[in-house]
Design an enzyme around this catalytic site. Sequence first.
Site, PDB file in Angstrom:
ATOM      1  N   ASP A 120      33.502  31.209  31.898  1.00  0.00           N
ATOM      2  CA  ASP A 120      32.582  32.345  31.755  1.00  0.00           C
ATOM      3  C   ASP A 120      31.781  32.266  30.473  1.00  0.00           C
ATOM      4  O   ASP A 120      32.128  31.538  29.547  1.00  0.00           O
ATOM      5  CB  ASP A 120      33.387  33.645  31.687  1.00  0.00           C
ATOM      6  N   TYR A 158      45.146  26.536  29.072  1.00  0.00           N
ATOM      7  CA  TYR A 158      44.241  27.388  28.293  1.00  0.00           C
ATOM      8  C   TYR A 158      44.988  27.909  27.064  1.00  0.00           C
ATOM      9  O   TYR A 158      46.205  28.087  27.110  1.00  0.00           O
ATOM     10  CB  TYR A 158      43.813  28.615  29.104  1.00  0.00           C
TER      11      TYR A 158
END
Lengths: 267, 267
Positions: free
Chosen positions: A58, A116
């Site tokens: 994003d 992540y």
Amino acid sequence: MEKAETIRYKATIAYDGTNFSGFQIQPNERTVQGEVEKALKTINKDKFIRIHPSGRTDSGVHARAMVFHFDFPRSIPKEGLFRAINVLTPADISLYHLEEVAQDFHARYHAVGKTYTYRVDNQKIRNPFTRNHVLHHPYSMDIERAQLALDVLVGTHDFTSFCSTKTDKEDKVRTIYKATVERDETTQEWVFTFVGNGFLYNMIRIIIGTVLAIADGRREIAIMAEILEAKKRGAAGPTISPKGLYLEEVHYDREKLKTPEKIRDNR
Amino acid sequence: MEKAETIRYKATIAYDGTNFSGFQIQPNERTVQGEVEKALKTINKDKFIRIHPSGRTDSGVHARAMVFHFDFPRSIPKEGLFRAINVLTPADISLYHLEEVAQDFHARYHAVGKTYTYRVDNQKIRNPFTRNHVLHHPYSMDIERAQLALDVLVGTHDFTSFCSTKTDKEDKVRTIYKATVERDETTQEWVFTFVGNGFLYNMIRIIIGTVLAIADGRREIAIMAEILEAKKRGAAGPTISPKGLYLEEVHYDREKLKTPEKIRDNR
């Protein structure tokens, strides 16, 4: 058998997501894909080359090792291509690895998981140097409560509660192999690490929004299991800012993925 | 004796210099002084407050601990003032300390020295996350040659060769107490540290420009003494980018300054 006219490359890039409208190309927006494809087109004498990423990130999300593949004419040697991409992409993108792979390699279909991290600065005064790269959360926090909340997520679960309602994915079942929080002694930041076979839209940002509320005492640890069980986005906490989030690694080796403590050693 | 209506404060701020046209206020430019004075004016019910810094930093130069003083009405308590400044300044400035000082304290006149650092990334591929905060210099470098060149600068010298010709200072004699280069093991960056009783306009940037040329073999170590002796700006190397430069500390204690190995412990 004749040699193919193009070589398939697997590329690994890092980018600072601050000034990008995310990875994926969009008209009239500055995107990572847009900048990389522009560079490749220039190198390829103005002929367009499509890149195929392992996934999207994003707007505002960073990557230390995003992977994509693309096919490029054999006529340009790999070393020259590597250097040219680094010269022609802007300073907030870097190409770290470029590897010739089999013609059927696919960055997305062959990916078996991702790592992540999310960085949180818990100090009272904000740090001006990390304002785009670390979430400043200056409230009293209990790291043990955070870890207990994360422990609930490990395993195979339906993560509907931790997925944006804007998703187009039907199947919300994912497996998390590792979910930890540790102190980075150099920066004094909290570093959350997630290893999983896949992550839903906004999943880590919603998890962090929820875990921070538990860590600072706004919510109870027990709520984590209830949220998971509810299978409703509204049950979980807010979607936290993207600025602390980093795609650290895309995994292509299923065995390494399942023993995540070894991942760091194998990089 | 009546109490003064204002209190003199010594403030210590950090700022990311990337998006500022330097510290000092200038019409139509975004400056650190401009932003701080705007915040103080708001807190002071729209009445202007002048701040007096220990010195200036150029456009793009960072500070981890810039010091300034200002006089502020006694009516607002220190804790409230501290919080209000942090709320009202932008995210690339942070106030770390605010201290009530004697009415005759002067941030510039009472300063006896400064510590600066300069960070260089010597790795082949640029790091997108440090592009505004570290100089990327991807050439083969010899850290011992760099240190030998720095050794020449320690002591009291006329630094005319290492001063921009745009200066308005007549006296170019300064004392450097410490000039070192070390590897930061966490980031793999080279960190140059300078402690001195004062630094001329662009002095550290010209020193670094010269030392890097010596470190990567473009110039000989012996040239350093010749440059110092020449007392001509043209003798030295180029003025390097400001982006790796940090004002680390402003010293007000002469004894600590002269034993710079103790400085870090005393912070």
